[in-house]
Structures are given as structure tokens and as C-alpha cells.
Write a protein that holds these residues in place. Structure first.
Motif, PDB file in Angstrom:
ATOM      1  N   THR A  86      89.699 103.589  70.721  1.00  9.20           N
ATOM      2  CA  THR A  86      89.604 102.412  69.852  1.00  9.20           C
ATOM      3  C   THR A  86      90.263 101.200  70.504  1.00  9.20           C
ATOM      4  O   THR A  86      89.721 100.094  70.502  1.00  9.20           O
ATOM      5  CB  THR A  86      90.277 102.704  68.503  1.00  9.20           C
ATOM      6  OG1 THR A  86      89.647 103.833  67.893  1.00  9.20           O
ATOM      7  CG2 THR A  86      90.177 101.507  67.575  1.00  9.20           C
TER       8      THR A  86
ATOM      9  N   TRP B 232      87.437  98.418  62.142  1.00  8.51           N
ATOM     10  CA  TRP B 232      86.155  99.041  61.780  1.00  8.51           C
ATOM     11  C   TRP B 232      85.810 100.159  62.742  1.00  8.51           C
ATOM     12  O   TRP B 232      85.379 101.236  62.334  1.00  8.51           O
ATOM     13  CB  TRP B 232      85.066  97.967  61.778  1.00  8.51           C
ATOM     14  CG  TRP B 232      83.728  98.453  61.309  1.00  8.51           C
ATOM     15  CD1 TRP B 232      83.293  98.567  60.023  1.00  8.51           C
ATOM     16  CD2 TRP B 232      82.661  98.929  62.129  1.00  8.51           C
ATOM     17  NE1 TRP B 232      82.016  99.063  59.990  1.00  8.51           N
ATOM     18  CE2 TRP B 232      81.601  99.305  61.273  1.00  8.51           C
ATOM     19  CE3 TRP B 232      82.494  99.068  63.507  1.00  8.51           C
ATOM     20  CZ2 TRP B 232      80.404  99.807  61.749  1.00  8.51           C
ATOM     21  CZ3 TRP B 232      81.295  99.571  63.990  1.00  8.51           C
ATOM     22  CH2 TRP B 232      80.266  99.928  63.120  1.00  8.51           C
ATOM     23  N   LEU B 233      86.013  99.920  64.037  1.00  8.53           N
ATOM     24  CA  LEU B 233      85.723 100.945  65.035  1.00  8.53           C
ATOM     25  C   LEU B 233      86.596 102.170  64.812  1.00  8.53           C
ATOM     26  O   LEU B 233      86.106 103.316  64.896  1.00  8.53           O
ATOM     27  CB  LEU B 233      85.962 100.382  66.436  1.00  8.53           C
ATOM     28  CG  LEU B 233      85.821 101.383  67.590  1.00  8.53           C
ATOM     29  CD1 LEU B 233      84.402 101.928  67.660  1.00  8.53           C
ATOM     30  CD2 LEU B 233      86.219 100.732  68.915  1.00  8.53           C
TER      31      LEU B 233
ATOM     32  N   HIS C 220      87.522  97.120  73.642  1.00  8.21           N
ATOM     33  CA  HIS C 220      87.495  95.683  73.916  1.00  8.21           C
ATOM     34  C   HIS C 220      87.800  95.415  75.389  1.00  8.21           C
ATOM     35  O   HIS C 220      87.139  94.595  76.038  1.00  8.21           O
ATOM     36  CB  HIS C 220      88.514  94.970  73.028  1.00  8.21           C
ATOM     37  CG  HIS C 220      88.599  93.492  73.266  1.00  8.21           C
ATOM     38  ND1 HIS C 220      87.657  92.602  72.792  1.00  8.21           N
ATOM     39  CD2 HIS C 220      89.507  92.748  73.948  1.00  8.21           C
ATOM     40  CE1 HIS C 220      87.982  91.381  73.151  1.00  8.21           C
ATOM     41  NE2 HIS C 220      89.101  91.430  73.858  1.00  8.21           N
TER      42      HIS C 220
ATOM     43  N   THR D 253      82.782  91.991  70.328  1.00  2.00           N
ATOM     44  CA  THR D 253      82.593  91.506  68.958  1.00  2.00           C
ATOM     45  C   THR D 253      82.979  92.523  67.887  1.00  2.00           C
ATOM     46  O   THR D 253      83.211  92.132  66.740  1.00  2.00           O
ATOM     47  CB  THR D 253      81.123  91.109  68.740  1.00  2.00           C
ATOM     48  OG1 THR D 253      80.274  92.246  69.028  1.00  2.00           O
ATOM     49  CG2 THR D 253      80.730  89.966  69.663  1.00  2.00           C
ATOM     50  N   MET D 254      83.086  93.797  68.223  1.00  2.60           N
ATOM     51  CA  MET D 254      83.335  94.817  67.200  1.00  2.60           C
ATOM     52  C   MET D 254      84.803  94.786  66.754  1.00  2.60           C
ATOM     53  O   MET D 254      85.708  94.877  67.573  1.00  2.60           O
ATOM     54  CB  MET D 254      82.990  96.205  67.746  1.00  2.60           C
ATOM     55  CG  MET D 254      83.106  97.312  66.714  1.00  2.60           C
ATOM     56  SD  MET D 254      82.626  98.912  67.391  1.00  2.60           S
ATOM     57  CE  MET D 254      80.895  98.607  67.778  1.00  2.60           C
TER      58      MET D 254
ATOM     59  N   LEU E 267      78.891  94.210  72.545  1.00  2.00           N
ATOM     60  CA  LEU E 267      79.296  95.038  71.410  1.00  2.00           C
ATOM     61  C   LEU E 267      80.805  95.250  71.401  1.00  2.00           C
ATOM     62  O   LEU E 267      81.457  95.167  70.355  1.00  2.00           O
ATOM     63  CB  LEU E 267      78.573  96.384  71.481  1.00  2.00           C
ATOM     64  CG  LEU E 267      78.847  97.371  70.335  1.00  2.00           C
ATOM     65  CD1 LEU E 267      78.286  96.823  69.027  1.00  2.00           C
ATOM     66  CD2 LEU E 267      78.237  98.735  70.652  1.00  2.00           C
TER      67      LEU E 267
END
Length: 323
Positions: A194, A145-146, A198, A140-141, A137
Motif C-alpha cells: 500500500t 482506499w487502496l 505511489h 492518483t489512487m 493509477l
């Protein structure tokens, strides 16, 4: 060991010189900032005077040699828009960006490494499945958007955290920072989370893979047979061997956090280097863009050099090989 560090230092100098040429030439081939600085109805003579005043009428190689000579003395040129030293503008915004990047890196280490270690020691468990799902998750997010989702949930709906800006700052060794107060931490939490998601996923994934590989080694089995407890086994026998590739990953990711936090800073109106560089690109403020690229490049080179030193500290085999 000394020979290796000297070799790395010389390679770093060469990289900086080559990339300075690439950055300067690449930026100066895009557009003409004079037309953005003069009045729309400026005459040809006024445009020529402005071009001469900015030194843009010289051949490109002469512009670079002038830039390189000044850069050796710490002068990266004056901003076309603000008429101030470009390096000064960068350094004014750097503390905010560095604060955000360091906080995101700490979150990556404090969350990703423990979860990766525990899930690697328990393959097939619920924790392992959760960690692997979370890592997919996180990778790929999309960051934008997050950031918007976090603002919607924690700022708009719950009202727990501010949606943007930087909190009140305090002076620490002459540098303005916001993490020394709870109010400042509330402002940094959402953008740092945010930016960190990743990296948490990457660190967790690599730590888990390294732990599973190390856990089946003979010396680990021997330590278990001797009755070494789980916590000591992890901290003394597994973690040091797993940390070597993690140090490299986190060093590289720290550079990425500094250089590529533009989207996060824009979403959360964080007053770092990202907002400055976006405005400078739109206004064709070449000195500021080149100064930003050079500062980021020097940070990347310095981080890589520190990673090389940490490699020697963490892996005694490298010290023996260099000796």
C-alpha cells in the motif's frame, strides 16, 4: 568535494536549528494540555501547580531555550501522558516504521526501475502502455482506499494474508524486526505494498522518461553500432546515467515514507510511530509531538546529505567540478 560536503553539513545544521524553533513554537501555541491531565473538577490551585510542574507557566522563549539546551544533551523532554522520556517512546516505535518504510522503498526500486528501463527502451509497446497506465493509477489512487481494497481482497475474501498488526519479531543487532520469518513477512506485505504503490509509479515514470532521453544520445547509438547486447547496453551505458535523478527521488521519498506513513499504519494497525503521534496529538502530549518532528527532521537532513554524497559517487562531473 570536501568543501561541498562541509557546506552541506553547515546548511543542515542551520535547517535543524530553524525548524526546531518552528516545530516547538507551532506545537506550543495549540491548546493547553493541563486541562486534559488534571481531573475535570480540579481547582484553580491544582491547575496552577500542574502548569508549574510541566514548566508551562514560563514565557515561550524560555521554554524553547530550556528545550534547546536539553536537546543538545539528547533530552527532548518527558511525555505528559506516560511520564517517560519522549525520545524513548519514539525509538521504541521507530523499528516498526523503519521496517515498513525500507520494505516499501525496496519494492519501489525492484519493481519501478526495471519496468521503467524496459518500457523506456520500447516506446509504444504493450509494456510501455501498461507501465504508463499503471503509473497514472498509482499516482492518483488514494492510499486509504487502496489499503482497504487490499484487506478486502487478500484478507477477507481470499484469506491469504493477515489484515493488520505486526508479525512475530526476532532480534537483529539488538533491534526487533519481523522480516526474518515467513510469518512476519506475511504481516508486512500488505501495508508495504500500500505504501509503495505511489512510489513505484513515480520511480517508473521518472526512469522511463530518463531512459528515453538517454537512449537517443550519441554514445548509446555508438555502442549499439559496435554490437553491444541489449542487457549490457542497459546496465553499462543507460542505467548509470538514468540513476542520478532516481537516487534523489528515492532519497526524498524514503523520508516521506517514514514521516507520512500515518494513514497506512492506522489502517493496518501497524505499531509504528504513526499511531503514537496520532494519540499524542489528540492528547496534546507536546514533548512527544516535538520529539517526533525533530527525529523526522534529522532523518530528512541525514537522507539529503547521503543523497548529496551519492551524487558525487554517481556523477564524476561533479567531482571534477569540485576539484
Amino acid at each position: 568535494m570536501v568543501e561541498m560536503l562541509v557546506k552541506r553539513a553547515l546548511q543542515s545544521v542551520l535547517v535543524v536549528m530553524v525548524m526546531s524553533v518552528v516545530a516547538f513554537v507551532g506545537i506550543n501555541l495549540v491548546g493547553n494540555p493541563v486541562y486534559l491531565l488534571v481531573a475535570p473538577d480540579a481547582s484553580f490551585e491544582e491547575i496552577a501547580r500542574a502548569t508549574h510542574a510541566l514548566g508551562l507557566d514560563l514565557p515561550l522563549y524560555q521554554q524553547y531555550l530550556h528545550f534547546f539546551n536539553n536537546a543538545l544533551h539528547g533530552d527532548l523532554g518527558n511525555s505528559f501522558v506516560f511520564n517517560r522520556p519522549a525520545i524513548g517512546l519514539i525509538f521504541e516505535r521507530m523499528p516498526a516504521t523503519m521496517e515498513l518504510a525500507v520494505t516499501a522503498l525496496l519494492l519501489s526500486a525492484l519493481i519501478g526501475i526495471p519496468l521503467g528501463l524496459w518500457s523506456g527502451l520500447r516506446p509504444g509497446s504493450r509494456l510501455h502502455k501498461f507501465a504508463m497506465g499503471f503509473s497514472i493509477l498509482g499516482v492518483t489512487m488514494p492510499v486509504f482506499w487502496l489499503g482497504l481494497i487490499l484487506i478486502l481482497v487478500f484478507s477477507v475474501n481470499l484469506g491469504w494474508l493477515p489484515s493488520g498488526g505486526r508479525g512475530p519479531t526476532s532480534s537483529l543487532f539488538g533491534i526487533e524486526v519481523s522480516f526474518l520469518s515467513w510469518e512476519g513477512l506475511k504481516y508486512i506485505l500488505l501495508p508495504a505494498s500500500t505504501l509503495a504503490l505511489h512510489n513505484i509509479a513515480l520511480v517508473m515514470r521518472m526512469t522511463e522518461a530518463g531512459t528515453r532521453e538517454v537512449a537517443v544520445q550519441e554514445y548509446v547509438k555508438f555502442a549499439r553500432a559496435k554490437g553491444v547486447g541489449p542487457l549490457r547496453l542497459m546496465l553499462r551505458h543507460i542505467a548509470p546515467n538514468v540513476m542520478i535523478p532516481i537516487v534523489t527521488l528515492m532519497g526524498l521519498e524514503f523520508g516521506h515514507l517514514i514521516a507520512f506513513s500515518l494513514i497506512t499504519e492506522t489502517i493496518f494497525a501497524w505499531p509504528g510511530m504513526g499511531k503514537l503521534i496520532i494519540d499524542s496529538v489528540l492528547q496534546l502530549d507536546r514533548p512527544v509531538v516535538v520529539a517526533y518532528l525533530m527525529v523526522v527532521l534529522l532523518l530528512f537532513v541525514l537522507i539529503n546529505f547521503v543523497v548529496d554524497v551519492l551524487y558525487l559517487v554517481l556523477d564524476p562531473r561533479l567531482r571534477t567540478r569540485q576539484a
